[in-house]
Design a protein around this motif. Structure first.
Motif, PDB file in Angstrom:
ATOM      1  N   ARG A  30      -3.780   7.273  -8.185  1.00 46.50           N
ATOM      2  CA  ARG A  30      -2.713   7.599  -9.132  1.00 46.50           C
ATOM      3  C   ARG A  30      -1.666   6.493  -9.168  1.00 46.50           C
ATOM      4  N   GLY A  31      -1.271   6.026  -7.990  1.00 49.65           N
ATOM      5  CA  GLY A  31      -0.263   4.973  -7.924  1.00 49.65           C
ATOM      6  C   GLY A  31      -0.740   3.683  -8.562  1.00 49.65           C
ATOM      7  N   TRP A  32      -2.007   3.320  -8.309  1.00 48.24           N
ATOM      8  CA  TRP A  32      -2.565   2.091  -8.889  1.00 48.24           C
ATOM      9  C   TRP A  32      -2.579   2.192 -10.422  1.00 48.24           C
ATOM     10  N   LYS A  33      -2.980   3.351 -10.938  1.00 52.42           N
ATOM     11  CA  LYS A  33      -3.020   3.547 -12.388  1.00 52.42           C
ATOM     12  C   LYS A  33      -1.621   3.424 -12.988  1.00 52.42           C
ATOM     13  N   HIS A  34      -0.618   4.015 -12.328  1.00 53.16           N
ATOM     14  CA  HIS A  34       0.763   3.950 -12.816  1.00 53.16           C
ATOM     15  C   HIS A  34       1.255   2.503 -12.827  1.00 53.16           C
ATOM     16  N   MET A  35       0.990   1.772 -11.753  1.00 53.03           N
ATOM     17  CA  MET A  35       1.412   0.375 -11.676  1.00 53.03           C
ATOM     18  C   MET A  35       0.764  -0.447 -12.787  1.00 53.03           C
ATOM     19  N   ARG A  36      -0.541  -0.229 -13.020  1.00 52.75           N
ATOM     20  CA  ARG A  36      -1.261  -0.999 -14.033  1.00 52.75           C
ATOM     21  C   ARG A  36      -0.736  -0.690 -15.441  1.00 52.75           C
ATOM     22  N   GLU A  37      -0.370   0.564 -15.697  1.00 48.76           N
ATOM     23  CA  GLU A  37       0.167   0.914 -17.012  1.00 48.76           C
ATOM     24  C   GLU A  37       1.492   0.205 -17.260  1.00 48.76           C
ATOM     25  N   ILE A  38       2.373   0.154 -16.251  1.00 46.63           N
ATOM     26  CA  ILE A  38       3.645  -0.560 -16.390  1.00 46.63           C
ATOM     27  C   ILE A  38       3.394  -2.052 -16.572  1.00 46.63           C
ATOM     28  N   MET A  93       0.829  -1.200   0.000  1.00 45.12           N
ATOM     29  CA  MET A  93       0.000   0.000   0.000  1.00 45.12           C
ATOM     30  C   MET A  93       0.868   1.256   0.000  1.00 45.12           C
ATOM     31  N   ARG A  94       1.873   1.289   0.855  1.00 48.56           N
ATOM     32  CA  ARG A  94       2.738   2.476   0.931  1.00 48.56           C
ATOM     33  C   ARG A  94       3.507   2.691  -0.374  1.00 48.56           C
ATOM     34  N   THR A  95       3.950   1.599  -0.990  1.00 49.40           N
ATOM     35  CA  THR A  95       4.696   1.712  -2.244  1.00 49.40           C
ATOM     36  C   THR A  95       3.815   2.257  -3.358  1.00 49.40           C
ATOM     37  N   ILE A  96       2.600   1.741  -3.480  1.00 50.91           N
ATOM     38  CA  ILE A  96       1.674   2.231  -4.495  1.00 50.91           C
ATOM     39  C   ILE A  96       1.332   3.699  -4.247  1.00 50.91           C
TER      40      ILE A  96
END
Length: 419
Positions: A397-405, A374-377
């Motif tokens: 925002r973090g979840w979206k960035h992770m999913r794009e990668i 959670m903290r990393t995302i």
């Protein structure tokens, strides 16, 4: 994909409904939280969006009634949606074309009360293998035409009451008194409990939910079985003159001088003989905050109300996708905050964990936890640790960035296999 005429809000959600059913089927009991939120889009200088109702002079949108299944336990783990009903008020439709669109999906409601029983029936059908389901609802569901069919069908419920109802007080139909008078004759239980009340700013306050500051509150309870009198507006052929239910009153002890005390009247079919049973009913009602957080995750974390789609059909298809994202965010924050030591596989899949390690190698060790993930995302979304627990915006925002990668990794892998 969202503009494809074959794409349908309900069909898109079916896999999620099915997954939620599988997650709950081994439970002895589950809570189903029912609530409605307003989905609003601002109107600027551009042309209005197609087939949305007019909520106010400068806002268009619709309403969404959702039902969320969670675990019956101290952690209130969210298992997913089990019912969905987007709808509009008949009085807010401005043209026949818009009305025809919503009528096609049975989304025009002249009598909104029916949405509660519809959601209950859908939830019960999808969770038929769960031995016990408790339906939890707020004040809008306090209607005899909701309470009576739920009782007759044998469905379990905890509903906050709005009205000081008439209760039967004698053998004749005309013998009745007010519920408040009936409760005034009942002693408060000896046990009291202390709980944290979250703040409610002015912009979120309503007549039934006034402004308040965050504070610790001591609560006391009393309970009694009563027979609610059938309202005069409802025909006798509909059912008996009275409905036997249990009522729990919750009252704050010694509130601040400038604030009204917290007071809940909860109507239920559940037993109230022991103090433990009464407090369990109160805890079930307090679990409502989970679906409120889900709506925040949808609007802020998944940024649904920021979408620029111009047609209602496209927005409803997007709602299905964003609702699933909101559920993932809800699980992420819920486990990260309440079960921080949980295995990260409950939050992300193996590839997503690999992506996070590649992006933040110093943040995730050999044996990361759900809280670490959670903290990393959140940091991927711009969260700074000194700002306290991450909110929906940075998690989204973090979840979206992770999913794009993750998508890029999968595409690269598939292309590499073909070469």
């Amino acid at each position: 994909m969202m503009r494809n005429e074959a794409v349908d809000h309900f069909k898109l959600l079916e896999p999620h409904f099915d997954a939620a059913r599988r997650r709950t089927e081994d439970l002895g009991a589950a809570l189903v939280l029912h609530d409605t939120c307003e989905i609003a889009f601002d109107i600027h200088d551009e042309p209005a969006r197609e087939h949305l109702s007019r909520l106010s002079a400068n806002r268009q949108g619709f309403y969404w009634h959702a039902s969320l299944a969670i675990s019956d336990g101290p952690f209130r783990a969210p298992f997913g949606l089990v019912a969905s009903r987007p709808f509009v008020h008949a009085s807010e439709l401005e043209d026949d074309e818009t009305r025809a669109f919503w009528e096609q999906i049975d989304g025009v409601m002249d009598n909104e009360q029916r949405r509660w029983m519809e959601a209950v029936e859908q939830s019960e059908a999808r969770l038929e293998d769960v031995p016990k389901i408790i339906h939890v609802m707020d004040r809008e569901a306090d209607d005899y035409l909701t309470l009576f069919p739920m009782d007759m069908s044998g469905y379990s419920f905890v509903i906050r009451m709005t009205w000081d109802r008439n209760v039967c007080d004698g053998p004749r139909r005309c013998d009745f008194r007010k519920l408040s008078d009936e409760l005034d004759e009942v002693a408060w239980r000896d046990e009291a409990r202390t709980t944290t009340l979250s703040p409610r700013p002015k912009r979120k306050a309503t007549l039934g939910h006034p402004v308040r500051r965050a504070r610790m509150a001591q609560l006391k309870v009393r309970a009694k079985q009563v027979e609610i009198r059938r309202p005069d507006r409802i025909k006798a052929a509909y059912g008996p003159a009275g409905l036997k239910v249990n009522v729990v009153e919750v009252l704050e002890v010694d509130p601040p001088a400038d604030e009204d005390p917290v007071r809940w009247l909860l109507v239920t079919d559940q037993p109230i003989e022991a103090d433990e049973q009464v407090w369990r009913i109160v805890d079930w009602y307090r679990a409502r905050w989970v679906i409120e957080e889900f709506f925040k995750a949808l609007k802020t974390g998944a940024a649904y109300t920021k979408l620029q789609h111009k047609r209602a059909a496209t927005l409803l298809a997007a709602l299905s996708a964003k609702a699933v994202v909101a559920w993932h965010l809800l699980v992420l924050r819920h486990l990260g905050r309440t079960m921080g030591e949980a295995d990260p596989s409950l939050v992300v899949n193996a590839l997503q964990l690999e992506v996070l390690r590649a992006l933040k190698p110093k943040k995730l060790g050999a044996h990361p936890t759900a809280a670490d993930v959670m903290r990393t995302i959140a940091e991927l979304g711009g969260h700074l640790p000194q700002n306290g627990p991450p909110g929906w915006l940075v998690l989204g925002r973090g979840w979206k960035h992770m999913r794009e990668i993750e998508k890029g990794y999968r595409l690269g892998f598939q292309r590499g296999k073909k070469m």
